[in-house]
Scaffold this motif. Sequence first.
Motif, PDB file in Angstrom:
ATOM      1  N   VAL A 221       0.868  -1.186   0.000  1.00  0.00           N
ATOM      2  CA  VAL A 221       0.000   0.000   0.000  1.00  0.00           C
ATOM      3  C   VAL A 221       0.897   1.225   0.000  1.00  0.00           C
ATOM      4  O   VAL A 221       1.887   1.287   0.743  1.00  0.00           O
ATOM      5  N   LYS A 222       0.568   2.187  -0.881  1.00  0.00           N
ATOM      6  CA  LYS A 222       1.361   3.418  -0.958  1.00  0.00           C
ATOM      7  C   LYS A 222       0.444   4.639  -0.947  1.00  0.00           C
ATOM      8  O   LYS A 222      -0.439   4.767  -1.792  1.00  0.00           O
ATOM      9  N   THR A 223       0.650   5.521   0.001  1.00  0.00           N
ATOM     10  CA  THR A 223      -0.124   6.756   0.088  1.00  0.00           C
ATOM     11  C   THR A 223       0.804   7.946  -0.093  1.00  0.00           C
ATOM     12  O   THR A 223       1.829   8.038   0.586  1.00  0.00           O
ATOM     13  N   TYR A 224       0.468   8.826  -1.013  1.00  0.00           N
ATOM     14  CA  TYR A 224       1.190  10.093  -1.137  1.00  0.00           C
ATOM     15  C   TYR A 224       0.619  11.079  -0.129  1.00  0.00           C
ATOM     16  O   TYR A 224      -0.559  11.031   0.204  1.00  0.00           O
ATOM     17  N   ASN A 225       1.451  11.971   0.356  1.00  0.00           N
ATOM     18  CA  ASN A 225       1.023  13.005   1.320  1.00  0.00           C
ATOM     19  C   ASN A 225       0.327  12.387   2.545  1.00  0.00           C
ATOM     20  O   ASN A 225      -0.690  12.901   3.012  1.00  0.00           O
ATOM     21  N   LYS A 226       0.911  11.286   2.996  1.00  0.00           N
ATOM     22  CA  LYS A 226       0.300  10.551   4.115  1.00  0.00           C
ATOM     23  C   LYS A 226       0.131  11.454   5.345  1.00  0.00           C
ATOM     24  O   LYS A 226       1.018  12.212   5.691  1.00  0.00           O
ATOM     25  N   GLY A 227      -1.044  11.391   5.935  1.00  0.00           N
ATOM     26  CA  GLY A 227      -1.306  12.154   7.153  1.00  0.00           C
ATOM     27  C   GLY A 227      -1.742  13.589   6.899  1.00  0.00           C
ATOM     28  O   GLY A 227      -2.098  14.309   7.818  1.00  0.00           O
ATOM     29  N   LYS A 228      -1.716  14.006   5.618  1.00  0.00           N
ATOM     30  CA  LYS A 228      -2.153  15.371   5.296  1.00  0.00           C
ATOM     31  C   LYS A 228      -3.564  15.341   4.716  1.00  0.00           C
ATOM     32  O   LYS A 228      -4.080  14.281   4.350  1.00  0.00           O
ATOM     33  N   SER A 229      -4.152  16.543   4.571  1.00  0.00           N
ATOM     34  CA  SER A 229      -5.529  16.590   4.072  1.00  0.00           C
ATOM     35  C   SER A 229      -5.608  16.139   2.622  1.00  0.00           C
ATOM     36  O   SER A 229      -6.654  15.674   2.169  1.00  0.00           O
ATOM     37  N   ASN A 230      -4.499  16.262   1.879  1.00  0.00           N
ATOM     38  CA  ASN A 230      -4.516  15.834   0.474  1.00  0.00           C
ATOM     39  C   ASN A 230      -3.917  14.436   0.295  1.00  0.00           C
ATOM     40  O   ASN A 230      -3.403  14.102  -0.776  1.00  0.00           O
ATOM     41  N   ALA A 231      -3.977  13.619   1.347  1.00  0.00           N
ATOM     42  CA  ALA A 231      -3.458  12.246   1.258  1.00  0.00           C
ATOM     43  C   ALA A 231      -4.137  11.513   0.106  1.00  0.00           C
ATOM     44  O   ALA A 231      -5.341  11.683  -0.127  1.00  0.00           O
ATOM     45  N   TYR A 232      -3.358  10.710  -0.617  1.00  0.00           N
ATOM     46  CA  TYR A 232      -3.902  10.006  -1.776  1.00  0.00           C
ATOM     47  C   TYR A 232      -3.312   8.601  -1.831  1.00  0.00           C
ATOM     48  O   TYR A 232      -2.102   8.432  -1.954  1.00  0.00           O
ATOM     49  N   GLU A 233      -4.176   7.595  -1.728  1.00  0.00           N
ATOM     50  CA  GLU A 233      -3.685   6.211  -1.771  1.00  0.00           C
ATOM     51  C   GLU A 233      -3.555   5.775  -3.224  1.00  0.00           C
ATOM     52  O   GLU A 233      -4.555   5.563  -3.916  1.00  0.00           O
ATOM     53  N   ALA A 234      -2.330   5.660  -3.684  1.00  0.00           N
ATOM     54  CA  ALA A 234      -2.074   5.368  -5.105  1.00  0.00           C
ATOM     55  C   ALA A 234      -2.011   3.872  -5.382  1.00  0.00           C
ATOM     56  O   ALA A 234      -2.356   3.432  -6.479  1.00  0.00           O
ATOM     57  N   LEU A 235      -1.565   3.067  -4.420  1.00  0.00           N
ATOM     58  CA  LEU A 235      -1.556   1.607  -4.562  1.00  0.00           C
ATOM     59  C   LEU A 235      -2.325   1.019  -3.386  1.00  0.00           C
ATOM     60  O   LEU A 235      -2.057   1.345  -2.235  1.00  0.00           O
ATOM     61  N   HIS A 236      -3.281   0.141  -3.681  1.00  0.00           N
ATOM     62  CA  HIS A 236      -4.214  -0.327  -2.638  1.00  0.00           C
ATOM     63  C   HIS A 236      -3.932  -1.735  -2.146  1.00  0.00           C
ATOM     64  O   HIS A 236      -4.820  -2.381  -1.622  1.00  0.00           O
ATOM     65  N   GLY A 237      -2.722  -2.236  -2.353  1.00  0.00           N
ATOM     66  CA  GLY A 237      -2.456  -3.605  -1.911  1.00  0.00           C
ATOM     67  C   GLY A 237      -2.046  -4.451  -3.105  1.00  0.00           C
ATOM     68  O   GLY A 237      -2.808  -5.263  -3.609  1.00  0.00           O
ATOM     69  N   ILE A 238      -0.826  -4.177  -3.560  1.00  0.00           N
ATOM     70  CA  ILE A 238      -0.317  -4.853  -4.764  1.00  0.00           C
ATOM     71  C   ILE A 238       0.480  -6.081  -4.333  1.00  0.00           C
ATOM     72  O   ILE A 238       1.393  -5.980  -3.519  1.00  0.00           O
ATOM     73  N   SER A 239       0.119  -7.238  -4.892  1.00  0.00           N
ATOM     74  CA  SER A 239       0.876  -8.462  -4.649  1.00  0.00           C
ATOM     75  C   SER A 239       1.280  -9.045  -5.991  1.00  0.00           C
ATOM     76  O   SER A 239       0.443  -9.159  -6.890  1.00  0.00           O
ATOM     77  N   MET A 240       2.557  -9.380  -6.122  1.00  0.00           N
ATOM     78  CA  MET A 240       2.998 -10.043  -7.358  1.00  0.00           C
ATOM     79  C   MET A 240       4.360 -10.669  -7.163  1.00  0.00           C
ATOM     80  O   MET A 240       5.100 -10.318  -6.246  1.00  0.00           O
ATOM     81  N   GLU A 241       4.651 -11.622  -8.022  1.00  0.00           N
ATOM     82  CA  GLU A 241       5.964 -12.259  -8.028  1.00  0.00           C
ATOM     83  C   GLU A 241       6.531 -12.164  -9.426  1.00  0.00           C
ATOM     84  O   GLU A 241       5.815 -12.380 -10.395  1.00  0.00           O
ATOM     85  N   ILE A 242       7.796 -11.824  -9.519  1.00  0.00           N
ATOM     86  CA  ILE A 242       8.474 -11.852 -10.813  1.00  0.00           C
ATOM     87  C   ILE A 242       9.694 -12.756 -10.661  1.00  0.00           C
ATOM     88  O   ILE A 242      10.563 -12.503  -9.820  1.00  0.00           O
ATOM     89  N   LYS A 243       9.707 -13.815 -11.448  1.00  0.00           N
ATOM     90  CA  LYS A 243      10.798 -14.783 -11.321  1.00  0.00           C
ATOM     91  C   LYS A 243      12.044 -14.301 -12.050  1.00  0.00           C
ATOM     92  O   LYS A 243      11.952 -13.497 -12.986  1.00  0.00           O
ATOM     93  N   ASP A 244      13.192 -14.808 -11.619  1.00  0.00           N
ATOM     94  CA  ASP A 244      14.456 -14.463 -12.265  1.00  0.00           C
ATOM     95  C   ASP A 244      14.370 -14.810 -13.750  1.00  0.00           C
ATOM     96  O   ASP A 244      13.887 -15.886 -14.109  1.00  0.00           O
ATOM     97  N   GLY A 245      14.807 -13.879 -14.577  1.00  0.00           N
ATOM     98  CA  GLY A 245      14.843 -14.135 -16.012  1.00  0.00           C
ATOM     99  C   GLY A 245      13.546 -13.838 -16.748  1.00  0.00           C
ATOM    100  O   GLY A 245      13.479 -14.004 -17.954  1.00  0.00           O
ATOM    101  N   GLU A 246      12.533 -13.359 -16.026  1.00  0.00           N
ATOM    102  CA  GLU A 246      11.285 -13.006 -16.700  1.00  0.00           C
ATOM    103  C   GLU A 246      11.393 -11.614 -17.331  1.00  0.00           C
ATOM    104  O   GLU A 246      12.097 -10.754 -16.831  1.00  0.00           O
ATOM    105  N   MET A 247      10.648 -11.427 -18.419  1.00  0.00           N
ATOM    106  CA  MET A 247      10.533 -10.099 -19.025  1.00  0.00           C
ATOM    107  C   MET A 247       9.063  -9.700 -18.932  1.00  0.00           C
ATOM    108  O   MET A 247       8.200 -10.310 -19.564  1.00  0.00           O
ATOM    109  N   THR A 248       8.786  -8.694 -18.113  1.00  0.00           N
ATOM    110  CA  THR A 248       7.415  -8.351 -17.755  1.00  0.00           C
ATOM    111  C   THR A 248       7.084  -6.926 -18.174  1.00  0.00           C
ATOM    112  O   THR A 248       7.882  -6.014 -17.954  1.00  0.00           O
ATOM    113  N   ALA A 249       5.917  -6.727 -18.746  1.00  0.00           N
ATOM    114  CA  ALA A 249       5.425  -5.378 -19.033  1.00  0.00           C
ATOM    115  C   ALA A 249       4.396  -5.010 -17.969  1.00  0.00           C
ATOM    116  O   ALA A 249       3.593  -5.849 -17.566  1.00  0.00           O
TER     117      ALA A 249
END
Length: 225
Positions: free
Chosen positions: A8-36
């Motif tokens: 989870v990532k919030t910009y301006n955390k704790g301020k009135s203009n706080a904005y949660e940009a990522l809401h719970g990202i889960s992923m795995e990228i294996k060695d040698g993968e090419m991912t877009a």
Amino acid sequence: MICLKNIVKTYNKGKSNAYEALHGISMEIKDGEMTAVIGTSGAGKSTLLHILACIDGYDSGEYTIDGEEVGRISEKQMAQVRNEKIGMVMQDFALVDGFTALDNVLIPLDFAGGKQRLRKKERREKALKMLDMVGMKEFAGKPVNNLSGGQKQRVAIARAIANDPSIILADEPTGALDSATTEEIMKVFRDLNEQGRTIVIVTHDPAVAEQCGRVIRIEDGRIVE
Ligand code: ADP
Ligand code: ADP
């Protein structure tokens, strides 16, 4: 292996203009993968890439590379992870104008510390080898401001791989290039991937995503596909 758990990532955390940009990202990228990583503007692609690059921290969740926690560590430790494991390629190349191609590629080699540090002559040889890998050896002595966009991006890629990072992160690497040049740059990425490097490319361009083994789509701070 890159592993994100419920980031989870919030910009301006704790301020009135706080904005949660990522809401719970889960992923795995294996060695040698090419991912877009694709998604509309504002979806959170750059935010995710900056976290992967250890440029930005996050509020909660876990980020590990090869099982080692790399997110919630000191700034100094994050800088070390960045220098040892990660090479970055930007849309605008981020080269030092007025420096030659060789001197741009020497920058990370000159900065490397510890066991990565090479002697001056070896650093030069290494930089030339990297330029050779991206087809730019003959331009080593040219100031980068005299190069075309595609040539600049090749130099930027050579710089990104100079310290042998296992992971290459690219933020819209073909965003400033025409389609023919985009093809050439994607060929460079594919070659590096075939040599075993893990590559993550943030892109708007379906033609770029098509050439990656795997596509992750983000919408509104969530992985949807
Ligand atoms: P993308 O790269 O997919 O276009 P970003 O990761 O740049 O998306 O942005 C995701 C959301 O977070 C957007 O709504 C953007 O406005 C917001 N954002 C990005 N950076 C900041 C910042 N430094 N401060 C506040 N909000 C930000
Ligand atoms: P990109 O083209 O990579 O998606 P943007 O144009 O969205 O990048 O953002 C450029 C810079 O502005 C980034 O460093 C981002 O963190 C910052 N930024 C984006 N949105 C906001 C915002 N709403 N408030 C503050 N900074 C922002």
